[in-house]
Design an enzyme around this catalytic site. Structure first.
Site, PDB file in Angstrom:
ATOM      1  CG  HIS A  72      -2.024  -0.976   1.167  1.00 37.30           C
ATOM      2  ND1 HIS A  72      -3.099  -0.946   2.019  1.00 37.30           N
ATOM      3  CD2 HIS A  72      -2.240  -2.026   0.341  1.00 37.30           C
ATOM      4  CE1 HIS A  72      -3.931  -1.924   1.725  1.00 37.30           C
ATOM      5  NE2 HIS A  72      -3.418  -2.611   0.714  1.00 37.30           N
ATOM      6  CE  LYS A 296       4.141   2.855  13.714  1.00 41.30           C
ATOM      7  NZ  LYS A 296       4.546   2.493  12.349  1.00 41.30           N
ATOM      8  CE1 TYR A 384      -0.984   3.852   9.990  1.00 36.79           C
ATOM      9  CE2 TYR A 384       0.198   2.558   8.354  1.00 36.79           C
ATOM     10  CZ  TYR A 384      -0.890   2.741   9.174  1.00 36.79           C
ATOM     11  OH  TYR A 384      -1.893   1.787   9.198  1.00 36.79           O
TER      12      TYR A 384
HETATM   13  C1  PHB Z   1      -5.817  -4.511  11.269  1.00 41.31           C
HETATM   14  O1  PHB Z   1      -6.210  -5.351  12.073  1.00 41.31           O
HETATM   15  O2  PHB Z   1      -5.848  -4.730  10.040  1.00 41.31           O
HETATM   16  C2  PHB Z   1      -5.318  -3.193  11.754  1.00 41.31           C
HETATM   17  C3  PHB Z   1      -5.308  -2.911  13.114  1.00 41.31           C
HETATM   18  C4  PHB Z   1      -4.855  -1.684  13.535  1.00 41.31           C
HETATM   19  C5  PHB Z   1      -4.417  -0.749  12.619  1.00 41.31           C
HETATM   20  C6  PHB Z   1      -4.416  -1.031  11.263  1.00 41.31           C
HETATM   21  C7  PHB Z   1      -4.872  -2.269  10.832  1.00 41.31           C
HETATM   22  O3  PHB Z   1      -4.007   0.477  13.025  1.00 41.31           O
END
Ligand code: PHB
Ligand code: APR
Length: 389
Positions: A72, A296, A384
């Protein structure tokens, strides 16, 4: 039994370290208190920083990740007025990979088993002693028999509720922590994702996130009260609430379907004061818990393992203890920066019950600044996609 290293815990942190030790000829045993099936049944986040991907590929467990993981370039962010895109690729020339943690765990178990690694499941009553001496020991019970392992190093990868964490803290001082009065209600559904990339949303009704595992498996979350229960939410009620937390134009084509999993995760933060003591090093959730906003958790476990592995190889190859002594300071620097980012994202996207209207306005304006400022988007992207290590 005598081993150079004992790894306690077979989650992502313990498994990644095991792969690295095995590939580098360091003799270890990994002890896990549950069955492999249980570990593989846990559903967690699925967003990988490039540092995590690189480590998995380097250690030889990246084939499926490279074939099936989705790259992504950025994320979408939605507000009460509409939505915008933050393009990491353009801003900081980095991307993220979407690939479920369950799949990574499976890939690592498959690889370790095929390489003949020493993995012990269903180890009960695990305890560790003498880690401030040169010959630490780990005890466990299996099938009613008590076993003792003598080692040079113990690496505690046994998560937030494990035994290792308790060995570093005392009754009066458990580290730094914060708990929010909210949780995330998450569902998994065999439907196509809302958009081609993740969508984080701040709305007057609370936070929502549209994530995914593949083109036909979606993961959605909505903010709920910490006291709420998954059984209070029918699928219908969930989809109804989710739709109201995104702008109408974004969710008009949302594909809904039955949930195949539904659970609530608390939003909490914890960082241990130190990540090591003598011959005991902590990695992953044993040392810290970040709120899920920003995904994270697994990525921090991977950077801890990177630093721990450096310290371990320095110790065995060069007979140098400096790495062990510096491990905690080095790892904590990155942990706190990731925590800062997760905490900031959490505060910015959620409506938090004990916050006053003034503070809510400040947070809404934080998001509006992110929308308008390329400099802010650059900082967001840098964090990020993962800080360097
Ligand atoms: C996910 O479970 O896909 C997920 C969880 C927390 C995030 C992003 C994706 O911040
Ligand atoms: N003895 C042996 N194993 C233990 C013990 C113990 N006393 N206590 C816990 N364990 C095992 C758990 O059963 C679990 O499989 O340690 C493992 C810890 O795994 P995780 O909780 O997944 O922690 P970690 O590997 O640090 O994960 C890092 O992945 O699972 C996510 O939320 C986690 O995002 C974080 C990241």
């Amino acid at each position: 039994m005598r081993k150079q290293v004992v790894i306690i815990g077979g989650g992502p942190a313990g498994l990644l370290l095991a792969c690295k030790l095995l590939r580098n000829g360091i003799d270890f045993v990994l002890i896990e208190q549950r069955t492999k099936e249980y570990v593989l049944s846990r559903i967690r986040a699925g967003v990988l920083e490039s540092g995590t991907v690189n480590q998995l590929v380097e250690v030889g467990v990246g084939d499926r990740l490279k074939a099936e993981g989705q790259t992504h370039d950025g994320v979408y962010i939605s507000t009460s007025d509409g939505f915008f895109h933050v393009n990491f690729k353009k801003l900081v020339n980095k991307t993220i990979t979407v690939y479920g943690q369950t799949e990574i765990t499976r890939d690592m178990y498959d690889a370790l088993e095929s390489w003949g690694a020493n993995l012990i499941f269903e180890a009960k009553g695990v305890d560790l002693i003498d880690f401030t001496s040169d010959s630490p020991k780990v005890f466990y019970q299996k099938d009613g028999v008590t076993h003792e392992i003598q080692s040079d190093l113990i690496i505690g990868c046994d998560g937030f509720h494990g035994i290792s964490k308790s060995k570093l803290s005392d009754d009066s001082d458990n580290g730094f922590s914060a708990q929010l009065p909210i949780g995330w209600l998450g569902i998994l559904s065999e439907t196509p994702p809302l958009k081609d990339e993740l969508v984080y949303s701040r709305s007057d009704r609370g936070f929502a996130l549209a994530s995914m595992r593949s083109q036909c498996l979606s993961r959605y979350y909505i903010q709920v009260a910490l006291s709420d229960l998954p059984e209070n939410w029918s699928d219908e009620a969930f989809w109804h609430e989710l739709k109201h937390r995104f702008p109408a134009g974004l969710v008009e084509n949302l594909v809904m379907g039955p949930s195949i999993e539904k659970s609530i995760a608390p939003l909490r933060a914890y960082v241990s004061k130190s990540m090591s003591r003598g011959r005991l090093l902590l990695c992953g959730d044993a040392a810290h818990i970040v709120p899920p906003t920003g995904a994270k958790g697994l990525n921090l476990a991977a950077s801890d393992v990177h630093y721990a592995f450096e310290a371990i190889t320095g110790f065995f190859r060069d007979n140098d203890q400096t790495g062990l002594e510096n491990y905690s300071t080095k790892a904590l620097l990155r942990v706190w920066k990731s925590m800062r980012f997760s905490w900031w994202m959490t505060q910015m996207f959620h409506t938090i019950p004990d916050r006053n209207p003034f503070e809510e306005k400040i947070m809404a304006s934080e998001l509006s600044h992110l929308q308008d400022s390329i400099a802010m988007q650059k900082v967001f992207s840098e964090n990020y996609t993962g800080l360097p290590y």
